[in-house]
Design an enzyme around this catalytic site. Sequence first.
Site, PDB file in Angstrom:
ATOM      1  N   LYS A 121      13.743  27.084   7.795  1.00  0.00           N
ATOM      2  CA  LYS A 121      14.588  26.119   8.495  1.00  0.00           C
ATOM      3  C   LYS A 121      14.288  26.226   9.987  1.00  0.00           C
ATOM      4  O   LYS A 121      14.466  27.283  10.593  1.00  0.00           O
ATOM      5  CB  LYS A 121      16.063  26.399   8.225  1.00  0.00           C
ATOM      6  CG  LYS A 121      16.975  25.452   8.980  1.00  0.00           C
ATOM      7  CD  LYS A 121      18.413  25.562   8.532  1.00  0.00           C
ATOM      8  CE  LYS A 121      19.306  24.661   9.369  1.00  0.00           C
ATOM      9  NZ  LYS A 121      20.713  24.758   8.984  1.00  0.00           N
TER      10      LYS A 121
ATOM     11  N   LYS B 297      12.869  22.730   5.820  1.00  0.00           N
ATOM     12  CA  LYS B 297      13.766  21.806   6.519  1.00  0.00           C
ATOM     13  C   LYS B 297      13.485  21.836   8.007  1.00  0.00           C
ATOM     14  O   LYS B 297      13.465  22.913   8.577  1.00  0.00           O
ATOM     15  CB  LYS B 297      15.207  22.237   6.247  1.00  0.00           C
ATOM     16  CG  LYS B 297      16.236  21.433   6.970  1.00  0.00           C
ATOM     17  CD  LYS B 297      17.588  22.017   6.724  1.00  0.00           C
ATOM     18  CE  LYS B 297      18.580  21.228   7.562  1.00  0.00           C
ATOM     19  NZ  LYS B 297      19.885  21.799   7.542  1.00  0.00           N
TER      20      LYS B 297
HETATM   21  C1  PBG Z   1      24.055  23.902   9.304  1.00  0.00           C
HETATM   22  C2  PBG Z   1      23.271  22.781   8.695  1.00  0.00           C
HETATM   23  C3  PBG Z   1      22.606  21.807   9.445  1.00  0.00           C
HETATM   24  C4  PBG Z   1      22.066  20.909   8.526  1.00  0.00           C
HETATM   25  C5  PBG Z   1      22.407  21.343   7.246  1.00  0.00           C
HETATM   26  N1  PBG Z   1      23.142  22.520   7.371  1.00  0.00           N
HETATM   27  C6  PBG Z   1      22.489  21.612  10.906  1.00  0.00           C
HETATM   28  C7  PBG Z   1      22.155  22.732  11.759  1.00  0.00           C
HETATM   29  O1  PBG Z   1      21.541  23.726  11.359  1.00  0.00           O
HETATM   30  O2  PBG Z   1      22.519  22.661  12.932  1.00  0.00           O
HETATM   31  C8  PBG Z   1      21.284  19.692   8.917  1.00  0.00           C
HETATM   32  C9  PBG Z   1      21.109  18.633   7.902  1.00  0.00           C
HETATM   33  C10 PBG Z   1      20.640  17.333   8.442  1.00  0.00           C
HETATM   34  O3  PBG Z   1      20.296  17.182   9.625  1.00  0.00           O
HETATM   35  O4  PBG Z   1      20.606  16.383   7.650  1.00  0.00           O
HETATM   36  N2  PBG Z   1      24.186  25.073   8.649  1.00  0.00           N
END
Ligand code: PBG
Length: 327
Positions: free
Chosen positions: A197, A250
């Site tokens: 991520k 991601k």
């Molecule tokens: C936070 C989380 C995020 C997303 C999913 N879980 C945002 C972040 O890490 O700030 C993003 C998903 C998206 O942008 O569609 N735990």
Amino acid sequence: MQILQRRPRRNRLNAGIRAMVQETSLQIADFIFPMFVMEGQGIKSEIKSMPGIFRYSLDTLLIELKEVQSLGIKSICLFPNYPESKKDKYGSESLLPETLYLRALSEVKSKFPDLVIMTDVALDPYSSDGHDGVVENGKIINDETVEILTNMSIAQAKAGADIIGPSDMMDGRVGAIRKGLDRAGFTDVSIMAYTAKYASAFYGPFRDALDSAPKFGDKKTYQMNPANIKEALLEAQLDFEEGADIMMVKPAFSYLDVIKALKDNFNIPISAYNVSGEYAMIKAASQNGWIDGDKAMMEMLLSMKRAGADIILSYFAKEVAVILNEG
Ligand code: PBG
């Protein structure tokens, strides 16, 4: 006339031949539809930066789920939106038995027993700091956070979750969650780790949806540097060893090489999160008449499959289902 042994265009001659030689395709069963739940009643409020995507109160969520299921979508991922008043340093709200999110999970599970429910495990929806972990002196504390994440996972499993989705990027959380789930008797509840991520600008619209933007700094001490791919392989090795059932990359669209690297190196399913900013870009451009939204959407999603994703989390899931159902 040229004498050519190979004329690749023969395999593109007409629709029948093109379909016959098509290497990858999208299926409704590949998709997980992310959805947002909030407190209240009768609410269906559109997220400004994500046209067509809504926050639902529990009652309207259940109505929407009927439509989602009738389209053939078999799996959702649920995220909660909490008011500022419920947030604190430790995300304590997340563990209260009567909290919105846990109530929503059990309600959805009891009304839609065949629907696969994936959860989100991280502090940010409940954190007064807007971070995924506990903050002390401006730093995000790893091990104390992992304890909370483990308890959160057990609470979500109890409420009926099928797949636990740690999205926090703390070290050692997959192993700790696996142990915690097993000890609590949830050996059948699986873990989809947010393995690679990245600290991405493409999460902006999601943070609008949750009102969860960090109150200070950024997430770069836990989310990965977009410049790195070896580090993704290290994260994958650890999550694999710690017991992840499925590993996620991601965002997806700017990280197709990472999807491919994980797919080539690990023999478990790989998922790709087609994140909020990727959705917003296509919506904005197509609303301006600058691109054909449906075609761009299908092409974007297909590229994720081609890169090696077995599963795609996407806000486009319903639109794709409509297109696929039409044949
Ligand atoms: C936070 C989380 C995020 C997303 C999913 N879980 C945002 C972040 O890490 O700030 C993003 C998903 C998206 O942008 O569609 N735990």
